[in-house]
Design an enzyme around this catalytic site. Sequence first.
Site, PDB file in Angstrom:
ATOM      1  N   ASP A 445     -22.685 -24.473 -75.823  1.00  0.00           N
ATOM      2  CA  ASP A 445     -21.570 -23.713 -75.264  1.00  0.00           C
ATOM      3  C   ASP A 445     -20.327 -24.598 -75.331  1.00  0.00           C
ATOM      4  OD1 ASP A 445     -19.720 -22.363 -73.680  1.00  0.00           O
ATOM      5  OD2 ASP A 445     -21.220 -21.698 -72.223  1.00  0.00           O
ATOM      6  N   HIS A 446     -19.362 -24.194 -76.135  1.00  0.00           N
ATOM      7  CA  HIS A 446     -18.177 -25.037 -76.342  1.00  0.00           C
ATOM      8  C   HIS A 446     -17.301 -25.132 -75.097  1.00  0.00           C
ATOM      9  CE1 HIS A 446     -15.938 -27.481 -79.030  1.00  0.00           C
ATOM     10  NE2 HIS A 446     -16.294 -26.858 -80.142  1.00  0.00           N
TER      11      HIS A 446
END
Length: 475
Positions: A445-446
């Site tokens: 998850d950036h």
Amino acid sequence: MAQVLEFKLPDLGEGLTEAEIVRWLVEVGDVVAVDQPVVEVETAKAMVDVPCPYGGVVTARFGAEGTELPVGAPLLTVAVGEPAEDGPADEAGPADSADGRGRSGATEGSGNVLVGYGTSEAPARRRRVRPSDAAPAKAATPAAPPAAPVANGHPRAAEPAAAPARTPGAADGPVPVISPLVRRLARQNGLDLREMTGSGPEGLILRADVEYALRAAAAQGRTGTTAGEPRTQRTTDAPAPAAGTPGVTRVPLKGIRGTVADKLSRSRTEIPDATCWVDADATELMRTRAAMNAAGGPKISVLALLARICTAALARFPELNSSVDTGAREIVQYADVHLGFAAQTDRGLVVPVVRDAHTRDAESLTAEFARLTEAARAGTLTPADLTGGTFTLNNYGVFGVDGSTPIVNHPEAAMLGVGRIVPKPWVHEGELAVRQVVQLSLTFDHRVCDGGTAGGFLRYVANCVEQPAVLLRTL
């Protein structure tokens, strides 16, 4: 006089709202003991045997095998105590009474049903909705009455009639619908329940009525939507083939498969993910495992060694052992590692969770992986076994593939994918050699970290695979 008690589908926990009847374990007329399993159901999490808290004679069952019931819907009725002089209830049972229940006094039973879910209090009475009881549109809709009873798995519902034109004033009161499942089925297919007349008692709309209306509409070419589509898309989207079309098979997205579909869709919708990957020389890791197994004791699995590497890497990069609270706009980091791993079963993909994986050694991890995998294949995983993960390890190499781009297991922040370990040409110590090579991929998850953190995590994992002695720093 015998008391006829109604046993409802209990709350199975973890937010589950419905279950599908897989197999009845008792028949009408059977004598059951307290806490005896009476039905096998499949939830979105696992297969569960539901025990009955009452002892007595089964007088009625509700729902055929394959039927989905909401939590709180009746499962069966049991005559408790000395039988009445007029004999046990007929197959209609107490559900034919005016309030949808039979006689019941003080509840007598174990109060257990399932671990953590009690039935120590008598079930609340359910009031049947009658057309004459119609309340103003702003009033709360009364609770749905219990499903029609069945004998030996066959519903007693009459053949539904075609939907007539709407009657005047129908919009002023509640719609008599048997369950939320019927409402959902109608909503997904764009049907207006107020335009239908139910075939159940007092005009109750049954699932069979909705299915009949859908078949009739399909036959007349009036359905322009697939399940779940908004009605506004009818003029722009081509209709999906109707059920019964030659060469077309429709498979319901329910149970475990439906839950997986929902989670994958949510992950793709909510998580801005990115993937990085690296090839690693796993020759030394395989030699280390062989040496450990040659020393005696329980055999150590490759998955357990990779899990041990993951927990060491998460200790160095805790950003990836987290989730995002979108409502609070906060990243929630976890001190404990509850490691999920993908397991393929006949009923679909499940992700059991190894609790406190960071505290376990390779031998303990191997044993826990084996226990959970066997339970997954047998369908006996509990909801607690399938929830609460903070990071997932996906060994898709067992399917014979080299690489993949994993989808993050919502609401976690990352997943490590491991391909098959195969001999490949590799430059080792300045010379070309055949080595055992594996591809590692990390989807993350950036929002919780940038590429530097993700790359650092993956590089540390690869270093441990290539040189297992690196792990000694964290042991």
